[in-house]
Design a protein around this motif. Structure first.
Motif, mmCIF file in Angstrom:
data_model
loop_
_atom_site.group_PDB
_atom_site.id
_atom_site.type_symbol
_atom_site.label_atom_id
_atom_site.label_comp_id
_atom_site.label_asym_id
_atom_site.label_seq_id
_atom_site.Cartn_x
_atom_site.Cartn_y
_atom_site.Cartn_z
ATOM 1 N N TYR A 227 1.218 5.085 5.474
ATOM 2 C CA TYR A 227 0.713 4.321 6.557
ATOM 3 C C TYR A 227 -0.052 5.626 7.414
ATOM 4 O O TYR A 227 0.420 6.628 7.490
ATOM 5 C CB TYR A 227 1.740 3.574 7.346
ATOM 6 N N ALA A 228 -0.941 4.922 8.340
ATOM 7 C CA ALA A 228 -1.318 5.837 9.671
ATOM 8 C C ALA A 228 -0.390 6.683 10.052
ATOM 9 O O ALA A 228 -0.803 7.659 10.595
ATOM 10 C CB ALA A 228 -2.358 5.102 10.445
ATOM 11 N N ASN A 229 0.676 5.956 10.291
ATOM 12 C CA ASN A 229 1.801 6.690 11.197
ATOM 13 C C ASN A 229 2.624 7.653 10.447
ATOM 14 O O ASN A 229 3.602 8.201 10.847
ATOM 15 C CB ASN A 229 2.787 5.684 12.121
ATOM 16 N N GLY A 230 2.207 7.936 9.285
ATOM 17 C CA GLY A 230 3.066 8.777 8.185
ATOM 18 C C GLY A 230 4.162 8.206 7.464
ATOM 19 O O GLY A 230 4.726 8.824 6.664
ATOM 20 N N GLN A 231 4.540 6.875 7.820
ATOM 21 C CA GLN A 231 5.601 6.246 6.911
ATOM 22 C C GLN A 231 4.941 6.139 5.529
ATOM 23 O O GLN A 231 3.877 5.851 5.114
ATOM 24 C CB GLN A 231 5.903 4.943 7.464
ATOM 25 N N SER A 232 6.055 6.040 4.654
ATOM 26 C CA SER A 232 5.966 5.956 3.263
ATOM 27 C C SER A 232 5.197 4.694 2.635
ATOM 28 O O SER A 232 5.643 3.495 3.609
ATOM 29 C CB SER A 232 7.194 6.144 2.407
ATOM 30 N N TYR A 233 4.370 4.498 1.789
ATOM 31 C CA TYR A 233 3.687 3.107 1.391
ATOM 32 C C TYR A 233 3.928 2.895 0.125
ATOM 33 O O TYR A 233 3.450 3.510 -1.025
ATOM 34 C CB TYR A 233 2.140 3.440 1.586
ATOM 35 N N LEU A 241 9.440 -4.587 -0.948
ATOM 36 C CA LEU A 241 9.904 -5.996 -0.857
ATOM 37 C C LEU A 241 9.816 -6.375 0.850
ATOM 38 O O LEU A 241 9.182 -7.397 1.196
ATOM 39 C CB LEU A 241 11.181 -6.018 -1.136
ATOM 40 N N TRP A 242 10.054 -5.309 1.799
ATOM 41 C CA TRP A 242 10.203 -5.554 3.074
ATOM 42 C C TRP A 242 8.813 -5.702 3.853
ATOM 43 O O TRP A 242 8.403 -6.651 4.411
ATOM 44 C CB TRP A 242 11.215 -4.210 3.785
ATOM 45 N N ASP A 243 8.000 -4.775 3.222
ATOM 46 C CA ASP A 243 6.540 -4.768 3.738
ATOM 47 C C ASP A 243 5.884 -6.331 3.435
ATOM 48 O O ASP A 243 5.132 -6.875 4.072
ATOM 49 C CB ASP A 243 5.640 -3.704 3.236
ATOM 50 N N LEU A 244 6.095 -6.650 2.126
ATOM 51 C CA LEU A 244 5.342 -7.760 1.682
ATOM 52 C C LEU A 244 5.835 -8.942 2.277
ATOM 53 O O LEU A 244 5.485 -10.099 2.629
ATOM 54 C CB LEU A 244 5.401 -7.972 0.156
#
Length: 609
Positions: A227-233, A241-244
């Motif tokens: 992601y733009a803030n550096g978090q894993s994608y 599961l959490w992102d979706l």
């Protein structure tokens, strides 16, 4: 022996009987019957023993002043967290505990009181009584443990049962509407498990596909996609599961799609299909399933309510009914010939019994009003009420009745010559005419235009006086009582009187240069209220008025579910206070210091950045 003289020319039956055959209905039976009818009208499911002392105890239990006091105790009990730790408004820990003990004692007295007039089978067969008593005992134990730990300065001193306070109110008689709503929700939940299971299965499948699709992918800079803030994608199944799951709420959409979209626009197809299936199909299916099943259970609840009302009316009817053969000889009874065949065992309620009963139910009711109600439910017009007719009484009691003499306003009552003179009648016809309303609707629009575009021309006083004249004329024509029954009239009166007060205050106080037009802040608030009169103009359009009226009608029902939603928030708020209390603390600002809110678990997290 009874004699029934039947005339072939008409269907009038003269019922003659000996005085010894007359069934005497005791005064206590009338009082119990009146209480049962009122319970049926108000849909109360409490039962009471049919004795004079128990009836008096039950009447005292339902006393309006006592009920108000119970609601006040409930409100105080539910608002105690405002003064309990970790609230910013802190009292000595013993004060909230002492207040809660008093509230619990009042609840216990309330339940003991209800057990005194109910039958043992009814009271001990009610599960909510057991639930409430167990809840009170658990809270008292929690209070004792809390005070013991707090007195020795233990860090484990916490109140773990504050969330249970809501259960006490729900199980009280005063919480019957909320209890009915919760029961409907509880019955609906199992019916939607299948749809929810299918939804989460779809969510798991898409999460697995997304994880396999994007894990290990490199962006244009040859770095792992993030992601733009550096978090894993999408680098593990849990994050996928959490992102979706969040994206179904649209809280992180389209942000969740952008890293993959920047890498290859074709990846957008995956997210579009996901949103189509889970957001636009499954979520709507879930809502439709909830609505369908809730409506089904609501119908069952309404059916149970009708049965409850009918049972109470049946008990009341059995207390005051008399055999047809024992009807007073002075009463003329008109019966259908087919009904006469089965009249030997028929029990009925006569007009005299009905009138006496109505006097106990509604002491202010007149004889004419009682006669009208009797005629309305006497469907076969025979001068007697069978049970199938008597049962409709509880529904009619919810309709407010008044005689024309009751609707006379003060001018008509005390100055009839002036109020009904020719000039006064012309004025009344003018006020009641459609043109009168259209004229003031036009003034409302004109007033709003002046408030918006010409706030400093002094025209506000003209509109205030004009609208005040409108209110005075309506009060003169309709009377204060009828005038105040319309909410729009109350709204207009509050706005106009507030405007006059604000205008007087504004002219008497020094002007403020920092306020537009030289008006005070108080006057500006009233000007905002003045613009709200546009709502009244909108309501004058039939279609708009239908929508507003519909909203007003369903508002009381929505308030019940709004209260249910508030109590759910209350429960989770109490649990959150116990679980997360003191985990985040304020730190004093110092240049160059790393902030973690005095919690090492929050170090280098987005929360502290």
């Amino acid at each position: 022996m009874d004699q029934l003289a039947i005339s072939p020319e008409n269907t009038t039956i003269n019922v003659e009987s000996n005085d010894s055959d007359w069934k005497s209905v005791r005064d206590l039976d009338y009082q119990i019957a009146s209480r049962l009818v009122k319970d049926s009208r108000d849909v109360r499911n409490l039962t009471f023993k049919k004795t004079e002392s128990d009836l008096k105890s039950y009447e005292f239990y339902l006393n309006n002043k006592l009920t108000f006091c119970i609601h006040l105790v409930i409100l105080i009990h539910l608002l105690l967290p405002i003064f309990e730790e970790p609230s910013s408004i802190k009292l000595n820990y013993l004060v909230p505990c002492f207040i809660e003990i008093i509230c619990l004692f009042i609840y216990l007295v309330r339940w003991v009181h209800s057990s005194m007039f109910q039958t043992k089978e009814s009271f001990f067969g009610d599960k909510k009584n057991y639930t409430s008593i167990i809840t009170i005992v658990i809270i008292l134990i929690d209070i004792a443990i809390f005070i013991s730990l707090k007195s020795v300065g233990s860090s484990y001193a916490r109140r773990y049962t504050r969330a249970l306070r809501v259960l006490i109110y729900i199980n009280l008689n005063e919480g019957k509407e909320l209890r009915r709503a919760m029961r409907n929700v509880r019955k609906t939940i199992p019916d939607i498990f299948n749809v929810f299971a299918l939804f989460f299965m779809s969510l798991l499948i898409f999460s697995f596909v997304g994880w396999q699709l994007f894990k290990g992918k490199l962006d244009v800079n040859k770095k792992i996609l993030a992601y733009a803030n550096g978090q894993s994608y999408f680098q593990n199944f849990e994050d996928s599961l959490w992102d979706l799951y969040i994206s179904v709420t649209t809280a992180n959409f389209p942000d969740v799609m952008m890293p993959a979209y920047d890498l290859n626009m074709a990846y957008a197809i995956f997210f579009l299909i996901f949103m189509l299936v889970n957001l636009y199909i499954f979520i709507n299916i879930i809502l439709a399933t909830i609505y369908t099943n809730y409506k089904k259970h609501l119908k069952e609840e309404v059916k149970a309510t009708v049965e409850l009302k009918r049972e109470k009316m049946k008990d009341a009817f059995n207390l005051i009914r008399v055999p047809l053969s024992n009807v007073d000889k002075n009463e003329q009874v008109t019966l259908e010939r087919t009904e006469y065949v089965k009249s030997d065992n028929q029990h009925v309620v006569t007009i005299n019994i009905f009138t006496k009963l109505m006097k106990l139910i509604e002491p202010k009711i007149t004889e004419n009003q009682s006669q009208i109600i009797f005629n309305l439910i006497d469907f076969d017009k025979n001068g007697l009420l069978s049970f199938n007719e008597f049962v409709y009484l509880s529904n009619l009691l919810n309709i407010k009745m008044s005689e024309r003499n009751d609707r006379k306003n003060l001018f008509d009552r005390y100055f009839p010559e002036i109020y009904n003179c020719r000039i006064s009648n012309i004025l009344k016809n003018l006020v009641q005419h459609r043109i009168f309303q259209m004229f003031f609707d036009f003034l409302i629009l004109l007033n709003i235009i002046f408030v918006i575009f010409y706030p400093d021309n002094g025209a506000e006083w003209f509109f205030l006086i004009a609208f005040l004249i409108e209110i005075i004329l309506k009060i003169y024509v309709d009377g204060i009582v009828e005038f105040s029954k319309k909410y729009w009239n109350i709204f207009d009166t509050v706005v106009i009187i507030s405007g006059l007060v604000a205008g007087i205050v504004d002219t008497s106080l020094p002007k403020s240069d920092d306020v537009k037009g030289g008006a005070t802040e108080f006057f500006e608030v009233v000007l905002i209220l003045r613009s709200m009169r546009l709502i009244k103009f909108v309501a004058s359009v039939n279609r708009f008025r239908t929508i507003i009226t519909t909203i007003a009608i369903i508002t009381p029902s929505l308030l019940t579910y709004g209260m249910l939603l508030m109590f759910i928030f209350y429960i989770f708020s109490m649990l959150g206070m116990e679980i997360f209390g003191d985990t985040i603390q304020t730190q004093e600002f110092r240049p160059g210091q790393i902030y973690n809110c005095n919690n090492t678990n929050l170090k280098d997290t987005d929360f502290t950045k």
